[in-house]
Design an enzyme around this catalytic site. Sequence first.
Site, PDB file in Angstrom:
ATOM      1  N   ASP A  52      39.064  18.398 128.620  1.00 38.58           N
ATOM      2  CA  ASP A  52      39.929  17.560 127.811  1.00 38.58           C
ATOM      3  C   ASP A  52      39.174  16.290 127.423  1.00 38.58           C
ATOM      4  O   ASP A  52      38.781  15.507 128.282  1.00 38.58           O
ATOM      5  CB  ASP A  52      41.175  17.181 128.605  1.00 38.58           C
ATOM      6  CG  ASP A  52      42.131  16.351 127.778  1.00 38.58           C
ATOM      7  OD1 ASP A  52      42.831  16.942 126.927  1.00 38.58           O
ATOM      8  OD2 ASP A  52      42.164  15.111 127.943  1.00 38.58           O
ATOM      9  N   TYR A  57      37.913   8.407 123.933  1.00 41.29           N
ATOM     10  CA  TYR A  57      37.283   8.288 125.265  1.00 41.29           C
ATOM     11  C   TYR A  57      35.773   8.085 125.165  1.00 41.29           C
ATOM     12  O   TYR A  57      35.135   7.766 126.161  1.00 41.29           O
ATOM     13  CB  TYR A  57      37.505   9.547 126.125  1.00 41.29           C
ATOM     14  CG  TYR A  57      38.936   9.967 126.340  1.00 41.29           C
ATOM     15  CD1 TYR A  57      39.984   9.067 126.196  1.00 41.29           C
ATOM     16  CD2 TYR A  57      39.237  11.273 126.718  1.00 41.29           C
ATOM     17  CE1 TYR A  57      41.294   9.475 126.390  1.00 41.29           C
ATOM     18  CE2 TYR A  57      40.535  11.680 126.921  1.00 41.29           C
ATOM     19  CZ  TYR A  57      41.563  10.778 126.743  1.00 41.29           C
ATOM     20  OH  TYR A  57      42.847  11.185 126.947  1.00 41.29           O
ATOM     21  N   LYS A  87      41.265  15.017 120.587  1.00 40.15           N
ATOM     22  CA  LYS A  87      42.469  14.355 120.040  1.00 40.15           C
ATOM     23  C   LYS A  87      42.135  13.446 118.861  1.00 40.15           C
ATOM     24  O   LYS A  87      41.096  12.792 118.846  1.00 40.15           O
ATOM     25  CB  LYS A  87      43.137  13.515 121.148  1.00 40.15           C
ATOM     26  CG  LYS A  87      43.351  14.291 122.424  1.00 40.15           C
ATOM     27  CD  LYS A  87      44.096  13.529 123.486  1.00 40.15           C
ATOM     28  CE  LYS A  87      44.016  14.259 124.812  1.00 40.15           C
ATOM     29  NZ  LYS A  87      42.841  13.904 125.608  1.00 40.15           N
ATOM     30  N   HIS A 120      46.908  12.009 119.297  1.00 37.70           N
ATOM     31  CA  HIS A 120      46.811  11.309 120.594  1.00 37.70           C
ATOM     32  C   HIS A 120      48.076  10.507 120.940  1.00 37.70           C
ATOM     33  O   HIS A 120      48.566  10.561 122.066  1.00 37.70           O
ATOM     34  CB  HIS A 120      45.578  10.396 120.576  1.00 37.70           C
ATOM     35  CG  HIS A 120      45.025  10.101 121.929  1.00 37.70           C
ATOM     36  ND1 HIS A 120      43.690   9.911 122.166  1.00 37.70           N
ATOM     37  CD2 HIS A 120      45.622   9.958 123.132  1.00 37.70           C
ATOM     38  CE1 HIS A 120      43.494   9.676 123.449  1.00 37.70           C
ATOM     39  NE2 HIS A 120      44.658   9.696 124.055  1.00 37.70           N
TER      40      HIS A 120
END
Length: 319
Positions: A52, A57, A87, A120
């Site tokens: 994921d 990130y 995302k 997201h």
Amino acid sequence: MGVTQVPEISVGSCDRTMPVIGMGTSADPPADLETAKAAILEAIRAGYRHFDTAFAYGSEKPLGEAIAEALRLGLVKSRAELFITTKLWSSFAEKDMIVPAMKMSLSNLQLEYVDMYLIHWPVRLSKEVKKMPVEKREYILPLDMKSVWEAMEECKNQGLTKGIGVSNFSCKKLEELLSTAKIPPAVNQVEMNPIWQQKQLREYCNAKGIHISAYSPLGANNTKWGDNRVVECNVLEEIAKSRGKTSAQVALRWLYEQGVSIVTKSFNKQRMRENLDIFDWSLTEEESKRIAQLPQKKGVLFANVMGPYDICLEIDAEI
Ligand SMILES: NC(=O)c1ccc[n+]([C@@H]2O[C@H](COP(=O)([O-])OP(=O)(O)OC[C@H]3O[C@@H](n4cnc5c(N)ncnc54)[C@H](OP(=O)(O)O)[C@@H]3O)[C@@H](O)[C@H]2O)c1
């Protein structure tokens, strides 16, 4: 050390099955490329096949490097053995920006497609946003649900992703999305653990055929967006002690028994294996009942990500 076989499940409109445990890649403090890559390779050795990530990130690049290396080393035979979720970041949540954003993520990942692409958060951020939390309330804008979802559908139709879904969506937001969607969202990835069980949202998603993926299943222990409320919960610790397990394993097993999938992060060799070791035992009815009765408290707040604004309170109240 052996390789754990993680069960896979069908998730709604997604064209392929999803391994029920995924390795999260959002680290606090953020990991450098080599550390993240090494941890992901170790996770593949342990048996993780679902990863994921998210544009936000900064872990798409290390994940891409790790996948390329795993293929070179023969840890996996083909890309198709892996399930990759990424995302759409809120700064790109505008119709014409979505296909390009998806292609940018694919380029970071060195992949031709991902397996799941999620919105997201159910908001759009204006172009002025340079850092998080955002500097001004006016920069957090409503999402144009219909046109954004059409562009997500376009990503799937173009074969850039096998499945599309959402993250941090309330029942109200899902209702709005479903009213115009041609392809229903396969997944809603939300915070879920024994201290935030998401009963109402789970009932709604079950009725609509939307699969729940649980993030922060260990309460995001030791991160700035979480704490030790799950891993140091007395009831979980008591159950763990009597069963020769850890409280983390009890939390993860409980989630698995609820029929949801899980994304949990550990870059530690022992703990990432410990977190996979939940498939050959089960909780008793009595133990499940005790967990079901735990007092509830939401951990991950939208306000902590975006800033202390009225619109955040509204979203936090809903989810
Ligand atoms: N969609 C969203 O908005 C959203 C939000 C949050 C998270 N996520 C995704 O979900 C993933 C998982 O959530 P999360 O990272 O927030 O939280 P989590 O998986 O609940 O917890 C991760 C933290 O717990 C520690 N940990 C892992 N295994 C442990 C164990 N067995 N015992 C004790 N501590 C343990 C990890 O440290 P070590 O690495 O040192 O083991 C890390 O600090 C993220 O990485 C991200 O991919 C998505």
